[in-house]
Design an enzyme around this catalytic site. Structure first.
Site, PDB file in Angstrom:
ATOM      1  N   GLU A   1     -41.474  -7.474 -57.723  1.00  0.00           N
ATOM      2  CA  GLU A   1     -40.893  -8.337 -56.789  1.00  0.00           C
ATOM      3  C   GLU A   1     -41.068  -7.427 -55.186  1.00  0.00           C
ATOM      4  OE1 GLU A   1     -36.845 -10.393 -58.161  1.00  0.00           O
ATOM      5  OE2 GLU A   1     -36.393  -8.434 -57.867  1.00  0.00           O
TER       6      GLU A   1
ATOM      7  N   LYS B   1     -46.474   1.773 -65.150  1.00  0.00           N
ATOM      8  CA  LYS B   1     -46.657   2.225 -63.806  1.00  0.00           C
ATOM      9  C   LYS B   1     -47.974   2.452 -63.033  1.00  0.00           C
ATOM     10  CE  LYS B   1     -42.108   2.183 -63.399  1.00  0.00           C
ATOM     11  NZ  LYS B   1     -41.389   1.166 -62.530  1.00  0.00           N
TER      12      LYS B   1
ATOM     13  N   LYS C   1     -51.196  -0.647 -58.776  1.00  0.00           N
ATOM     14  CA  LYS C   1     -50.968  -1.556 -59.805  1.00  0.00           C
ATOM     15  C   LYS C   1     -51.776  -2.850 -59.827  1.00  0.00           C
ATOM     16  CE  LYS C   1     -46.292   0.256 -60.253  1.00  0.00           C
ATOM     17  NZ  LYS C   1     -45.805   0.737 -58.948  1.00  0.00           N
TER      18      LYS C   1
END
Length: 217
Positions: free
Chosen positions: A165, A14, A74
């Site tokens: 995604e 994360k 990220k």
């Protein structure tokens, strides 16, 4: 190699340590494993965009900054990001290129074997193109096989990873000029080393029990 331990150890990262970079030799090995991913009838309907520069990662983040802002850090902090792309059409040129490479790699003992492989692959392509009418979905499924290969490979090399995604694929396709190349983005994979803010690193892994996910006949 204990692949069960790898599967149990890997998790979705994360937050990344932006100061750490994947060694080039490790990245090269992972990409070679990725290149050898399985696909239905060896169709290989994919392309991988590998991004390691800050400029490149900022371009990727244009697809998350608006509606998926939680994913932008990220992308920016990971050592590398791979964009998994599927072909938008299964072209004659691609089918011919795959067949020619198989011949170069010594896959056929004679011309009859070459013709049989060509006919078999085209049968499945035409099945999904004309009968099932799901050729795009079929090619994307093959691309996800490659993602699975990369995830297990990343764990084997001690890398943290995040399949993603949550991004605007149309925006990313436009940013990278993918549609003009007959490609479309399907999923991204962040790679690197988790940072202190990665809350998921300390959590136990959770999966449904074996008796619920397996049926033995």
């Amino acid at each position: 190699m204990d692949t069960v331990s790898l599967a149990k150890r890997r998790y979705t990262t994360k937050a990344y340590d932006a100061s750490r970079c994947i060694p080039q030799a490790t990245l090269d090995a992972l990409l070679e494993q990725l290149r050898h991913s399985p696909s239905s009838v060896n169709s290989q309907p994919w392309h991988f965009v590998v991004v390691g520069s800050d400029e490149g990662k900022a371009r990727l983040a244009k697809s998350t900054d608006a509606d998926y802002a939680y994913n932008s850090p990220k992308l920016r902090d990971a050592s590398h990001v791979i964009v998994f792309c599927a072909r938008t059409t299964m072209t004659e040129a691609h089918l011919d290129a795959v067949l020619a490479q198989e011949a170069t790699d010594g896959r056929f003992r004679d011309e009859q074997a070459r013709a049989a492989q060509n006919n078999s692959r085209r049968h499945y392509v035409d099945l999904h193109r004309h009968d099932l009418k799901d050729i795009q979905h079929w090619m994307e499924k093959q691309t996800y096989l490659a993602l699975g290969t990369a995830l297990l490979g990343a764990a084997a090399y001690g890398l943290d990873a995040t399949p993603m995604e949550g991004f605007d694929s149309k925006r990313l396709d436009a940013e990278l000029g993918l549609r003009e190349r007959g490609l479309t983005s399907v999923v991204m994979l962040c790679l690197g080393y988790h940072g202190e803010a990665d809350f998921n690193a300390g959590l136990s892994k959770s999966r449904l029990p074996a008796e619920q996910v397996f049926t033995f006949l």
